[in-house]
Design a protein around this motif. Structure first.
Motif, mmCIF file in Angstrom:
data_model
loop_
_atom_site.group_PDB
_atom_site.id
_atom_site.type_symbol
_atom_site.label_atom_id
_atom_site.label_comp_id
_atom_site.label_asym_id
_atom_site.label_seq_id
_atom_site.Cartn_x
_atom_site.Cartn_y
_atom_site.Cartn_z
ATOM 1 N N VAL A 1 -8.918 -7.633 7.410
ATOM 2 C CA VAL A 1 -7.946 -6.634 7.835
ATOM 3 C C VAL A 1 -6.857 -6.608 6.769
ATOM 4 O O VAL A 1 -6.255 -7.632 6.466
ATOM 5 N N VAL A 2 -6.643 -5.441 6.194
ATOM 6 C CA VAL A 2 -5.620 -5.269 5.169
ATOM 7 C C VAL A 2 -4.456 -4.503 5.798
ATOM 8 O O VAL A 2 -4.634 -3.390 6.302
ATOM 9 N N LEU A 3 -3.289 -5.125 5.800
ATOM 10 C CA LEU A 3 -2.086 -4.528 6.383
ATOM 11 C C LEU A 3 -1.119 -4.148 5.275
ATOM 12 O O LEU A 3 -1.035 -4.828 4.253
ATOM 13 N N ASN A 4 -0.365 -3.097 5.505
ATOM 14 C CA ASN A 4 0.624 -2.645 4.537
ATOM 15 C C ASN A 4 1.875 -3.514 4.647
ATOM 16 O O ASN A 4 2.552 -3.517 5.674
ATOM 17 N N ALA A 5 2.176 -4.250 3.595
ATOM 18 C CA ALA A 5 3.326 -5.169 3.586
ATOM 19 C C ALA A 5 4.652 -4.430 3.705
ATOM 20 O O ALA A 5 5.681 -5.056 3.997
ATOM 21 N N ARG A 6 4.650 -3.127 3.544
ATOM 22 C CA ARG A 6 5.887 -2.338 3.633
ATOM 23 C C ARG A 6 6.290 -2.035 5.079
ATOM 24 O O ARG A 6 7.377 -1.510 5.322
ATOM 25 N N LEU A 7 5.421 -2.358 6.024
ATOM 26 C CA LEU A 7 5.704 -2.066 7.434
ATOM 27 C C LEU A 7 6.629 -3.120 8.038
ATOM 28 O O LEU A 7 6.613 -4.280 7.632
ATOM 29 N N CYS A 8 7.386 -2.704 9.040
ATOM 30 C CA CYS A 8 8.210 -3.670 9.781
ATOM 31 C C CYS A 8 7.290 -4.478 10.700
ATOM 32 O O CYS A 8 6.113 -4.160 10.872
ATOM 33 N N ARG A 9 7.824 -5.520 11.285
ATOM 34 C CA ARG A 9 7.027 -6.429 12.122
ATOM 35 C C ARG A 9 6.307 -5.693 13.251
ATOM 36 O O ARG A 9 5.127 -5.913 13.491
ATOM 37 N N GLU A 10 7.017 -4.829 13.953
ATOM 38 C CA GLU A 10 6.408 -4.096 15.073
ATOM 39 C C GLU A 10 5.254 -3.217 14.590
ATOM 40 O O GLU A 10 4.197 -3.161 15.207
ATOM 41 N N LEU B 1 0.844 -1.191 0.000
ATOM 42 C CA LEU B 1 0.000 0.000 0.000
ATOM 43 C C LEU B 1 0.879 1.241 0.000
ATOM 44 O O LEU B 1 2.076 1.154 0.312
ATOM 45 N N PRO B 2 0.321 2.393 -0.308
ATOM 46 C CA PRO B 2 1.098 3.630 -0.158
ATOM 47 C C PRO B 2 1.586 3.760 1.287
ATOM 48 O O PRO B 2 0.922 3.290 2.222
ATOM 49 N N THR B 3 2.716 4.368 1.472
ATOM 50 C CA THR B 3 3.299 4.462 2.821
ATOM 51 C C THR B 3 2.447 5.276 3.781
ATOM 52 O O THR B 3 2.636 5.181 4.989
ATOM 53 N N THR B 4 1.506 6.041 3.263
ATOM 54 C CA THR B 4 0.624 6.827 4.130
ATOM 55 C C THR B 4 -0.495 5.986 4.740
ATOM 56 O O THR B 4 -1.205 6.450 5.625
ATOM 57 N N ILE B 5 -0.652 4.752 4.277
ATOM 58 C CA ILE B 5 -1.712 3.873 4.780
ATOM 59 C C ILE B 5 -1.062 2.687 5.495
ATOM 60 O O ILE B 5 -0.320 1.919 4.897
#
Length: 87
Positions: free
Chosen positions: A34-43, A16-20
Motif C-alpha cells: 500500500v503506497v500512501l501519499n506522505a503529503r496527506l494529514c493523519r486523518e 506523490l502528486p496531490t491528486t493521488i
C-alpha cells in the motif's frame, strides 16, 4: 485470495502528486504494498489506508471489471459504513 494483513501487506509513504492519495502494488510473491501519499494529514492517511485495505479484503485486484466500476462500489460501501458509524 484475501491477504493476511500482518504478513502479506507492506505500507510505505511517498511524496506523490496531490491528486493521488494512495494506491496498491501487487508484488511477485503474492503480497501487496500500500503506497500512501506522505503529503496527506493523519486523518487523510487513515482514510486512504482503510480504502485500500477494503479493496484488498473485497478481492478487487483480482476482478476483471473496470477500475471505475470497482471505485464506484468502493465509495458506496464507504458511505454505507460511515452512515452506520454516525447512527
Amino acid at each position: 485470495m484475501i491477504p493476511v494483513i500482518d504478513d502479506d501487506i507492506q505500507t510505505i509513504c511517498l511524496d506523490l502528486p496531490t491528486t493521488i492519495r494512495s494506491y496498491v502494488v501487487s508484488n511477485r510473491d503474492g503480497s501487496y504494498t500500500v503506497v500512501l501519499n506522505a503529503r496527506l494529514c493523519r486523518e487523510q492517511l487513515l482514510r486512504a489506508y482503510s480504502h485500500e485495505i477494503a479493496h484488498l479484503c473485497r478481492g478487487d485486484y483480482e476482478k476483471t471489471c473496470s477500475a471505475d466500476l470497482i471505485e464506484v462500489h468502493a465509495h458506496q460501501d464507504a458511505e454505507l459504513s460511515d452512515s452506520r458509524l454516525e447512527a
